[in-house]
Scaffold this active site. Structure first.
Site, PDB file in Angstrom:
ATOM      1  N   ASN A  10       0.860  -1.187   0.000  1.00 55.67           N
ATOM      2  CA  ASN A  10       0.000   0.000   0.000  1.00 55.67           C
ATOM      3  C   ASN A  10       0.893   1.233   0.000  1.00 55.67           C
ATOM      4  OD1 ASN A  10      -1.875   2.015   0.470  1.00 55.67           O
ATOM      5  ND2 ASN A  10      -2.089   1.545   2.657  1.00 55.67           N
ATOM      6  N   LYS A  12       0.003   4.301  -0.247  1.00 52.67           N
ATOM      7  CA  LYS A  12      -0.627   5.506   0.315  1.00 52.67           C
ATOM      8  C   LYS A  12      -0.436   6.674  -0.675  1.00 52.67           C
ATOM      9  CE  LYS A  12       0.521   3.511   4.738  1.00 52.67           C
ATOM     10  NZ  LYS A  12       0.402   3.656   6.175  1.00 52.67           N
ATOM     11  N   HIS A  96      -9.257   1.118   5.037  1.00 50.21           N
ATOM     12  CA  HIS A  96      -7.953   1.316   5.665  1.00 50.21           C
ATOM     13  C   HIS A  96      -8.120   2.270   6.848  1.00 50.21           C
ATOM     14  CE1 HIS A  96      -3.825   2.537   6.365  1.00 50.21           C
ATOM     15  NE2 HIS A  96      -3.476   1.432   5.751  1.00 50.21           N
ATOM     16  N   GLU A  98      -6.461   4.671   7.858  1.00 49.96           N
ATOM     17  CA  GLU A  98      -6.266   6.097   7.563  1.00 49.96           C
ATOM     18  C   GLU A  98      -7.517   6.682   6.909  1.00 49.96           C
ATOM     19  OE1 GLU A  98      -2.608   5.659   5.422  1.00 49.96           O
ATOM     20  OE2 GLU A  98      -1.596   5.103   7.278  1.00 49.96           O
ATOM     21  N   GLU A 168      -5.062  -5.192  10.686  1.00 48.49           N
ATOM     22  CA  GLU A 168      -4.036  -4.161  10.834  1.00 48.49           C
ATOM     23  C   GLU A 168      -4.245  -3.419  12.153  1.00 48.49           C
ATOM     24  OE1 GLU A 168      -2.179  -3.013   6.898  1.00 48.49           O
ATOM     25  OE2 GLU A 168      -3.911  -1.723   7.131  1.00 48.49           O
ATOM     26  N   GLY A 174       2.685   2.074  10.660  1.00 47.18           N
ATOM     27  CA  GLY A 174       3.601   3.203  10.510  1.00 47.18           C
ATOM     28  C   GLY A 174       4.351   3.568  11.776  1.00 47.18           C
ATOM     29  N   SER A 213       3.749  -2.311  10.085  1.00 45.32           N
ATOM     30  CA  SER A 213       5.215  -2.226  10.214  1.00 45.32           C
ATOM     31  C   SER A 213       5.938  -3.505   9.809  1.00 45.32           C
ATOM     32  CB  SER A 213       5.611  -1.810  11.642  1.00 45.32           C
ATOM     33  OG  SER A 213       5.127  -0.516  11.926  1.00 45.32           O
ATOM     34  N   GLY A 235       5.016   1.206   4.647  1.00 45.54           N
ATOM     35  CA  GLY A 235       6.334   1.820   4.473  1.00 45.54           C
ATOM     36  C   GLY A 235       7.344   0.970   3.723  1.00 45.54           C
TER      37      GLY A 235
HETATM   38  C1  PEP Z   1      -0.582   0.054   5.990  1.00 45.70           C
HETATM   39  O1  PEP Z   1      -0.628   1.250   5.715  1.00 45.70           O
HETATM   40  O2  PEP Z   1      -1.488  -0.699   5.631  1.00 45.70           O
HETATM   41  C2  PEP Z   1       0.566  -0.417   6.748  1.00 45.70           C
HETATM   42  C3  PEP Z   1       0.529  -1.630   7.237  1.00 45.70           C
HETATM   43  O3  PEP Z   1       1.616   0.468   6.918  1.00 45.70           O
HETATM   44  P1  PEP Z   1       3.054   0.141   7.570  1.00 45.70           P
HETATM   45  O4  PEP Z   1       3.536  -1.160   6.968  1.00 45.70           O
HETATM   46  O5  PEP Z   1       3.910   1.298   7.195  1.00 45.70           O
HETATM   47  O6  PEP Z   1       2.835   0.003   9.039  1.00 45.70           O
END
Ligand code: PEP
Length: 254
Positions: A10, A12, A96, A98, A168, A174, A213, A235
């Site tokens: 993803n 973003k 998601h 966010e 998640e 993040g 993460s 990320g």
């Molecule tokens: C995400 O945005 O779905 C995600 C898991 O981000 P990160 O891997 O950066 O924690």
């Protein structure tokens, strides 16, 4: 039950079209020989068509990061399932954290988005997960139950195996803090049990990913858990080398 792992990146709101193209040219050779894992990239809307074109015939599928539940209408700034189908994307991330946190995405809207995506032939990746406060208050299961039951309430019974769920935990997104394999397994097994509660025969076919993460190191211990069927990666997916290493970690043992 053998479920094919899925590793989706993803992006973003990262990468211009030119940067997206450069990345895909770096990624394709790194995953071309990886068998037994589905690979997805979720770029911005503007990069969907270019990346669908440049990944055609490869093992990389392209997903949108969101869509509106209506087919068309007066919803300025939104994109619908038929519009995504027209550019031939494979699926769409829905709910998601966010989107929920910054853009007011509700479980009620998701209850309409999931069947709309399925009806259009898009594979939904439905995101669920608890905040740190909810986990500390012992509310993780209540939150997951609510999110999963609401979002799947109107999905047709026979399409449930086509839904991918991404667990998640918001405290892991993040932050650099990864759920332990035990924490992720426990929550994901609970999500699978929730699906089994309503669709006993389908739940073993539903893929449930972990997201939060994820890095190349540690991915192997997570995927070794019996209910974890892959990753949604934020990320670390921005770097083709790191993302390809996570894809390789998900290859099933022979
Ligand atoms: C995400 O945005 O779905 C995600 C898991 O981000 P990160 O891997 O950066 O924690």
């Amino acid at each position: 039950m053998n479920r094919t792992p899925l590793v989706a990146g993803n992006w973003k709101m990262h990468k211009t079209i030119a940067e997206a193209e450069e990345y895909i040219q770096a990624l394709l050779p790194r995953v071309s020989d990886v068998d037994g894992v589905e690979v997805g990239i979720c770029p911005s809307y503007l990069s969907l068509q270019p990346l669908v074109d440049s990944t055609r015939g490869s093992r990389v599928a392209i997903y949108a990061q969101n869509m509106h539940e209506a087919e068309h209408g007066a919803y300025t700034g939104e994109v619908s399932a038929p519009m995504l189908v027209e550019v031939d994307v494979h699926g769409v991330v829905l709910g998601h954290s966010e989107r929920r946190q910054y853009f007011g995405e509700t479980d009620r809207a998701l209850a309409a988005k999931v069947p709309a995506a399925l009806a259009a032939g898009l594979q939904p990746i439905l995101c669920v997960g608890e905040t740190e406060d909810e986990r500390e208050a012992g509310d993780t299961e209540r939150k997951l139950r609510h999110q999963v039951q609401e979002a799947l309430a109107r999905a047709p019974d026979d399409r449930i195996p086509d839904v991918v769920i991404a667990y998640e935990p918001i405290w892991a997104i993040g932050t650099g803090i990864v759920a332990t394999p035990d924490q992720a397994q426990e929550a994901i097994a609970f999500v699978r049990a929730l699906v089994a509660g309503r669709w006993p025969e389908q739940s073993e076919r539903v893929r449930i990913l972990y997201g939060g993460s994820v890095k190349p190191e540690g991915a192997g211990d997570l995927i070794a858990q019996p209910d974890i069927d892959g990753f949604l990666v934020g990320g670390a997916s921005l770097d083709p080398e790191a993302f390809a290493a996570i894809v390789r970690a998900a290859v099933p043992a022979p």
